[in-house]
Design a protein around this motif. Structure first.
Motif, PDB file in Angstrom:
ATOM      1  N   VAL A 109      -0.924   3.892  20.124  1.00 17.38           N
ATOM      2  CA  VAL A 109       0.247   3.039  20.302  1.00 17.38           C
ATOM      3  C   VAL A 109       0.160   1.898  19.295  1.00 17.38           C
ATOM      4  CG1 VAL A 109       1.596   1.650  21.911  1.00 17.38           C
ATOM      5  CG2 VAL A 109       0.272   3.614  22.762  1.00 17.38           C
ATOM      6  N   ARG A 110       1.135   1.841  18.412  1.00 16.57           N
ATOM      7  CA  ARG A 110       1.171   0.791  17.392  1.00 16.57           C
ATOM      8  C   ARG A 110       1.619  -0.542  18.000  1.00 16.57           C
ATOM      9  NH1 ARG A 110       4.584   3.862  12.635  1.00 16.57           N
ATOM     10  NH2 ARG A 110       3.115   5.566  12.237  1.00 16.57           N
ATOM     11  N   ALA A 111       1.402  -1.608  17.270  1.00 22.12           N
ATOM     12  CA  ALA A 111       1.771  -2.949  17.741  1.00 22.12           C
ATOM     13  C   ALA A 111       3.262  -3.058  18.033  1.00 22.12           C
ATOM     14  CB  ALA A 111       1.353  -4.000  16.717  1.00 22.12           C
ATOM     15  N   ASP A 112       4.103  -2.301  17.311  1.00 15.16           N
ATOM     16  CA  ASP A 112       5.551  -2.371  17.545  1.00 15.16           C
ATOM     17  C   ASP A 112       6.013  -1.430  18.654  1.00 15.16           C
ATOM     18  OD1 ASP A 112       5.436   0.144  16.384  1.00 15.16           O
ATOM     19  OD2 ASP A 112       6.847  -0.302  14.770  1.00 15.16           O
ATOM     20  N   GLY A 113       5.068  -0.751  19.325  1.00 15.85           N
ATOM     21  CA  GLY A 113       5.396   0.160  20.415  1.00 15.85           C
ATOM     22  C   GLY A 113       5.573   1.602  20.003  1.00 15.85           C
ATOM     23  N   THR A 114       5.664   1.866  18.715  1.00 17.31           N
ATOM     24  CA  THR A 114       5.770   3.237  18.229  1.00 17.31           C
ATOM     25  C   THR A 114       4.509   4.005  18.621  1.00 17.31           C
ATOM     26  OG1 THR A 114       7.169   2.603  16.376  1.00 17.31           O
ATOM     27  CG2 THR A 114       5.956   4.677  16.148  1.00 17.31           C
ATOM     28  N   GLY A 133      11.505   3.515  19.179  1.00 22.18           N
ATOM     29  CA  GLY A 133      12.809   3.024  19.604  1.00 22.18           C
ATOM     30  C   GLY A 133      12.752   1.520  19.764  1.00 22.18           C
ATOM     31  N   THR A 134      13.791   0.970  20.350  1.00 21.21           N
ATOM     32  CA  THR A 134      13.805  -0.470  20.589  1.00 21.21           C
ATOM     33  C   THR A 134      12.803  -0.802  21.688  1.00 21.21           C
ATOM     34  OG1 THR A 134      15.561  -0.266  22.240  1.00 21.21           O
ATOM     35  CG2 THR A 134      16.244  -0.616  19.935  1.00 21.21           C
ATOM     36  N   PRO A 135      12.316  -2.045  21.731  1.00 24.43           N
ATOM     37  CA  PRO A 135      11.329  -2.414  22.754  1.00 24.43           C
ATOM     38  C   PRO A 135      11.793  -2.134  24.185  1.00 24.43           C
ATOM     39  CG  PRO A 135      11.400  -4.097  21.064  1.00 24.43           C
ATOM     40  CD  PRO A 135      12.528  -3.142  20.771  1.00 24.43           C
ATOM     41  N   CYS A 184      11.237   1.279  29.099  1.00 19.05           N
ATOM     42  CA  CYS A 184      11.783   2.194  30.105  1.00 19.05           C
ATOM     43  C   CYS A 184      11.016   3.519  30.109  1.00 19.05           C
ATOM     44  CB  CYS A 184      13.265   2.455  29.848  1.00 19.05           C
ATOM     45  SG  CYS A 184      14.341   1.064  30.189  1.00 19.05           S
ATOM     46  N   LEU A 185      10.753   4.058  28.928  1.00 22.52           N
ATOM     47  CA  LEU A 185       9.995   5.309  28.839  1.00 22.52           C
ATOM     48  C   LEU A 185       8.598   5.142  29.410  1.00 22.52           C
ATOM     49  CD1 LEU A 185      11.081   6.480  25.273  1.00 22.52           C
ATOM     50  CD2 LEU A 185      11.649   7.602  27.441  1.00 22.52           C
ATOM     51  N   ALA A 186       7.959   4.011  29.121  1.00 24.70           N
ATOM     52  CA  ALA A 186       6.605   3.748  29.619  1.00 24.70           C
ATOM     53  C   ALA A 186       6.577   3.691  31.148  1.00 24.70           C
ATOM     54  CB  ALA A 186       6.060   2.456  29.025  1.00 24.70           C
ATOM     55  N   ARG A 187       7.687   3.247  31.745  1.00 24.04           N
ATOM     56  CA  ARG A 187       7.768   3.189  33.209  1.00 24.04           C
ATOM     57  C   ARG A 187       8.161   4.536  33.822  1.00 24.04           C
ATOM     58  NH1 ARG A 187      10.258  -1.785  31.858  1.00 24.04           N
ATOM     59  NH2 ARG A 187      12.337  -0.878  32.207  1.00 24.04           N
ATOM     60  N   GLY A 188       8.399   5.538  32.983  1.00 23.36           N
ATOM     61  CA  GLY A 188       8.765   6.859  33.476  1.00 23.36           C
ATOM     62  C   GLY A 188      10.229   7.006  33.811  1.00 23.36           C
ATOM     63  N   GLU A 189      11.055   6.088  33.326  1.00 19.61           N
ATOM     64  CA  GLU A 189      12.489   6.149  33.596  1.00 19.61           C
ATOM     65  C   GLU A 189      13.157   7.158  32.660  1.00 19.61           C
ATOM     66  OE1 GLU A 189      14.095   2.193  33.329  1.00 19.61           O
ATOM     67  OE2 GLU A 189      12.510   1.372  34.608  1.00 19.61           O
ATOM     68  N   ASP A 190      14.253   7.746  33.139  1.00 16.64           N
ATOM     69  CA  ASP A 190      15.037   8.642  32.292  1.00 16.64           C
ATOM     70  C   ASP A 190      15.789   7.826  31.255  1.00 16.64           C
ATOM     71  OD1 ASP A 190      14.304  10.988  33.582  1.00 16.64           O
ATOM     72  OD2 ASP A 190      15.979  10.880  34.993  1.00 16.64           O
ATOM     73  N   VAL A 191      15.678   8.245  30.000  1.00 15.80           N
ATOM     74  CA  VAL A 191      16.367   7.591  28.890  1.00 15.80           C
ATOM     75  C   VAL A 191      17.047   8.684  28.074  1.00 15.80           C
ATOM     76  CG1 VAL A 191      16.096   6.186  26.809  1.00 15.80           C
ATOM     77  CG2 VAL A 191      14.661   5.719  28.801  1.00 15.80           C
ATOM     78  N   TYR A 249      16.490   6.974  21.342  1.00  5.65           N
ATOM     79  CA  TYR A 249      15.206   6.774  20.672  1.00  5.65           C
ATOM     80  C   TYR A 249      14.928   7.975  19.784  1.00  5.65           C
ATOM     81  CZ  TYR A 249      13.440   9.745  24.480  1.00  5.65           C
ATOM     82  OH  TYR A 249      13.232  10.775  25.362  1.00  5.65           O
ATOM     83  N   THR A 250      13.928   7.859  18.947  1.00  2.00           N
ATOM     84  CA  THR A 250      13.553   8.942  18.040  1.00  2.00           C
ATOM     85  C   THR A 250      12.211   9.508  18.470  1.00  2.00           C
ATOM     86  OG1 THR A 250      14.712   7.858  16.218  1.00  2.00           O
ATOM     87  CG2 THR A 250      13.085   9.531  15.632  1.00  2.00           C
TER      88      THR A 250
END
Length: 156
Positions: free
Chosen positions: A63-68, A95-97, A102-109, A114-115
């Motif tokens: 996991v990069r510093a920008d969340g990528t 994607g955006t922070p 949201c993805l990290a929390r397991g939410e549907d996106v 995002y890419t």
């Protein structure tokens, strides 16, 4: 010869994959960066290849510093005929922070928000599936709460 004269790659749909995941194992800050390992519990390949994913693989994420997230997933599959495949998917999810949170929390996106792209390579000892080893696949993916789904395209 100019660069414009080089062949332009084509993409042909090849197969779809659903990867069933266990919760991430957070290793934290290592010498390489912030590391997570996501165990692969199973799944399915369908399309030009039909096979079941075997439990035991994993995605070794950085996991990069920008969340990528740098994806480095390796897992095995078995066809109905008993042929074994080793799949290696490497790529990026970004994607955006707020979307990454949201993805990290397991939410549907929505996967358009995002890419998530990977390059997939396949290794096998099967003679009838040998052509897979001479192909490169580009996949567009989506992250779900407990799974990753992607469609792989053969690069021509």
């Amino acid at each position: 010869m100019t660069f414009d004269a080089l062949p332009f790659p084509s993409l042909t749909p090849a197969f779809d994959v659903t990867v069933d995941l266990a919760p991430p194992e957070v290793h934290g800050a290592t010498s390489a960066g912030f590391r997570r390992v996501v165990p692969i519990m199973g799944g399915r390949i369908s399309g030009s290849i039909d096979a079941d994913l075997l439990p035991g693989g994993a995605d070794w994420q950085l996991v990069r510093a920008d969340g990528t997230i740098e994806v480095d997933a390796r897992y095995s599959a078995r066809t109905a005929d008993g042929d074994l495949l080793l799949l290696h998917a490497s790529g990026l999810r970004t994607g955006t922070p707020d979307v990454l949170d949201c993805l990290a929390r397991g939410e549907d996106v929505d996967p358009h928000d995002y890419t998530f792209r990977t390059v997939v390579r396949i290794e096998t000892a099967s003679r009838k599936l040998d052509a897979l080893q001479r192909s490169l696949f580009l996949a567009s993916a989506e992250r779900q709460a407990n799974a990753v789904r992607y469609r792989a395209h053969r690069v021509g």
